[in-house]
Design an enzyme around this catalytic site. Structure first.
Site, PDB file in Angstrom:
ATOM      1  N   SER A  20      19.788 -25.022  79.178  1.00  9.94           N
ATOM      2  CA  SER A  20      18.504 -24.620  79.738  1.00  9.94           C
ATOM      3  C   SER A  20      18.075 -25.545  80.881  1.00  9.94           C
ATOM      4  O   SER A  20      18.186 -26.761  80.794  1.00  9.94           O
ATOM      5  CB  SER A  20      17.445 -24.658  78.637  1.00  9.94           C
ATOM      6  OG  SER A  20      16.176 -24.434  79.200  1.00  9.94           O
ATOM      7  N   LYS A  44      16.143 -20.956  81.674  1.00  8.88           N
ATOM      8  CA  LYS A  44      15.228 -22.077  81.890  1.00  8.88           C
ATOM      9  C   LYS A  44      14.023 -21.894  80.955  1.00  8.88           C
ATOM     10  O   LYS A  44      13.737 -20.782  80.535  1.00  8.88           O
ATOM     11  CB  LYS A  44      14.782 -22.039  83.355  1.00  8.88           C
ATOM     12  CG  LYS A  44      13.951 -23.226  83.795  1.00  8.88           C
ATOM     13  CD  LYS A  44      13.840 -23.238  85.303  1.00  8.88           C
ATOM     14  CE  LYS A  44      12.815 -24.220  85.826  1.00  8.88           C
ATOM     15  NZ  LYS A  44      12.602 -25.439  85.077  1.00  8.88           N
ATOM     16  N   GLY A  45      13.357 -22.986  80.631  1.00 11.82           N
ATOM     17  CA  GLY A  45      12.199 -22.914  79.736  1.00 11.82           C
ATOM     18  C   GLY A  45      11.128 -21.953  80.233  1.00 11.82           C
ATOM     19  O   GLY A  45      10.805 -21.934  81.419  1.00 11.82           O
ATOM     20  N   GLY A  71       9.468 -31.181  84.850  1.00 13.71           N
ATOM     21  CA  GLY A  71       8.238 -30.844  84.130  1.00 13.71           C
ATOM     22  C   GLY A  71       8.172 -29.384  83.729  1.00 13.71           C
ATOM     23  O   GLY A  71       7.091 -28.802  83.598  1.00 13.71           O
ATOM     24  N   CYS A 128       8.875 -30.921  74.507  1.00 15.16           N
ATOM     25  CA  CYS A 128       7.607 -30.860  75.240  1.00 15.16           C
ATOM     26  C   CYS A 128       6.602 -31.809  74.588  1.00 15.16           C
ATOM     27  O   CYS A 128       6.577 -31.949  73.370  1.00 15.16           O
ATOM     28  CB  CYS A 128       7.019 -29.453  75.197  1.00 15.16           C
ATOM     29  SG  CYS A 128       8.103 -28.177  75.821  1.00 15.16           S
ATOM     30  N   ASN A 190      19.131 -32.837  73.953  1.00 21.07           N
ATOM     31  CA  ASN A 190      18.340 -32.728  75.161  1.00 21.07           C
ATOM     32  C   ASN A 190      18.541 -34.043  75.930  1.00 21.07           C
ATOM     33  O   ASN A 190      19.292 -34.909  75.504  1.00 21.07           O
ATOM     34  CB  ASN A 190      16.861 -32.501  74.791  1.00 21.07           C
ATOM     35  CG  ASN A 190      16.126 -31.713  75.862  1.00 21.07           C
ATOM     36  OD1 ASN A 190      16.358 -31.899  77.052  1.00 21.07           O
ATOM     37  ND2 ASN A 190      15.220 -30.848  75.449  1.00 21.07           N
ATOM     38  N   GLY A 263      25.572 -28.142  81.380  1.00 27.42           N
ATOM     39  CA  GLY A 263      24.300 -28.390  82.065  1.00 27.42           C
ATOM     40  C   GLY A 263      24.449 -28.967  83.459  1.00 27.42           C
ATOM     41  O   GLY A 263      24.706 -28.246  84.420  1.00 27.42           O
TER      42      GLY A 263
END
Length: 299
Positions: A20, A44-45, A71, A128, A190, A263
């Site tokens: 992601s 993507k988020g 972000g 997050c 992550n 990634g």
């Protein structure tokens, strides 16, 4: 020869997806990459509303990889449903939607909106910052992780993958918390929190001061965490962190990953995912492996 893997009842033609945030929804890569060859595309988020992301500069190169402090800039769930899902449905690949939010309610709003959309799985980005808990990430506190996983599982129509943060004391504890709360799978790692300083300007390189480290330098940490997590739980693991070749991907699978995600390497070579898919097939032929699942967790 079988390259297919199954996670929570969803069958993927091969064990390769995208990490992601490194592939958009495939639109930017479609002209370079045959998206039909991928096991899945992980988007993507996506948040409940559009997020502007962090101020710039927000990406920098470092030894063995990169730091990013994007972000989670994204256009929000409505644009995603209208634009990105129809684009992805043109291809013969599974769709995994990465979901982000700043409160449990924000995550739930996205999960509910996706209930009747033609997507295959949800990957929940628990890195997050939890606004209500003093901005500690959901994925850094086992109780917060368990709580958000339970809430999401109550409303999700698709199987749920919890994406774990490596910025914790014991990754096995976080994996167990996700499994106990009903997660169908976990993905890790992550990014690792890092920093870079410009010594000539005596300033932080990133406007955010810190960023997420990704790339080859984090791979040994990621392999170790995938090994520990896969031995702590009975649900499937999707491994990622510094994968740049088929050999890297196979290492993750031998450590316990059922599936792998590419990634940062996408930024260097847009065709990396296809090279990994083809390289896994070549490895299987060379070593007489009939079924890719034979090597999962074989060490």
């Amino acid at each position: 020869m079988n390259t297919a893997v199954k996670i929570a009842g969803v069958e993927f033609k091969n064990p390769v997806t995208t990490a992601s945030g490194t592939f958009g929804s495939g639109m930017e890569y479609g002209e370079f990459v045959d998206l039909n060859k991928l096991g899945a595309i992980t988007t993507k988020g996506v948040a409940s509303v559009a997020w502007p992301g962090n101020p710039t500069p927000r990406v920098t190169e470092v030894y063995g990889g990169m730091l990013n402090a994007i972000g989670l800039q994204n256009p929000g769930i409505e644009v995603f449903c209208e634009r990105d899902i129809p684009f992805l449905k043109q291809y013969d690949t599974k769709i995994i939607v990465n979901v982000c939010g700043k409160t449990v309610e924000e995550y739930l709003a996205v999960v509910e909106r996706l209930q009747n959309e033609p997507v295959d799985m949800l990957e929940i980005n628990v890195s997050c910052p939890n606004v209500k808990e003093g901005a500690i990430a959901f994925g850094q506190d086992a109780k917060a992780l368990e709580n958000i996983t339970k809430q999401i599982k109550k409303v999700a129509k698709q199987p749920v993958i919890m994406k774990l943060s490596p910025n914790v004391t014991r990754i096995a504890d976080m994996a167990k918390a996700a499994e106990a709360a009903g997660a169908d799978a976990i993905s890790l790692i992550n990014t690792i929190t890092g920093m870079k300083i410009d010594i000539k300007r005596r300033k932080f390189v990133l406007a955010n001061k810190t960023g997420g480290m990704s790339g080859p330098a984090i791979k040994p940490v990621a392999v170790r965490m995938v090994y520990e997590a896969s031995h702590a739980v009975n649900i499937p693991v999707i491994g990622m962190g510094g994968i740049a070749s088929a050999e890297d991907a196979i290492e993750f699978m031998m450590a316990g990953a059922t599936m792998v995600a590419v990634g940062a390497a996408n930024f260097i070579n847009p065709n990396t995912t296809i090279e990994v898919v083809d390289g896994i097939t070549e490895f299987m032929l060379r070593h007489g492996i009939q079924d890719i699942n034979e090597i999962v967790g074989c060490v």
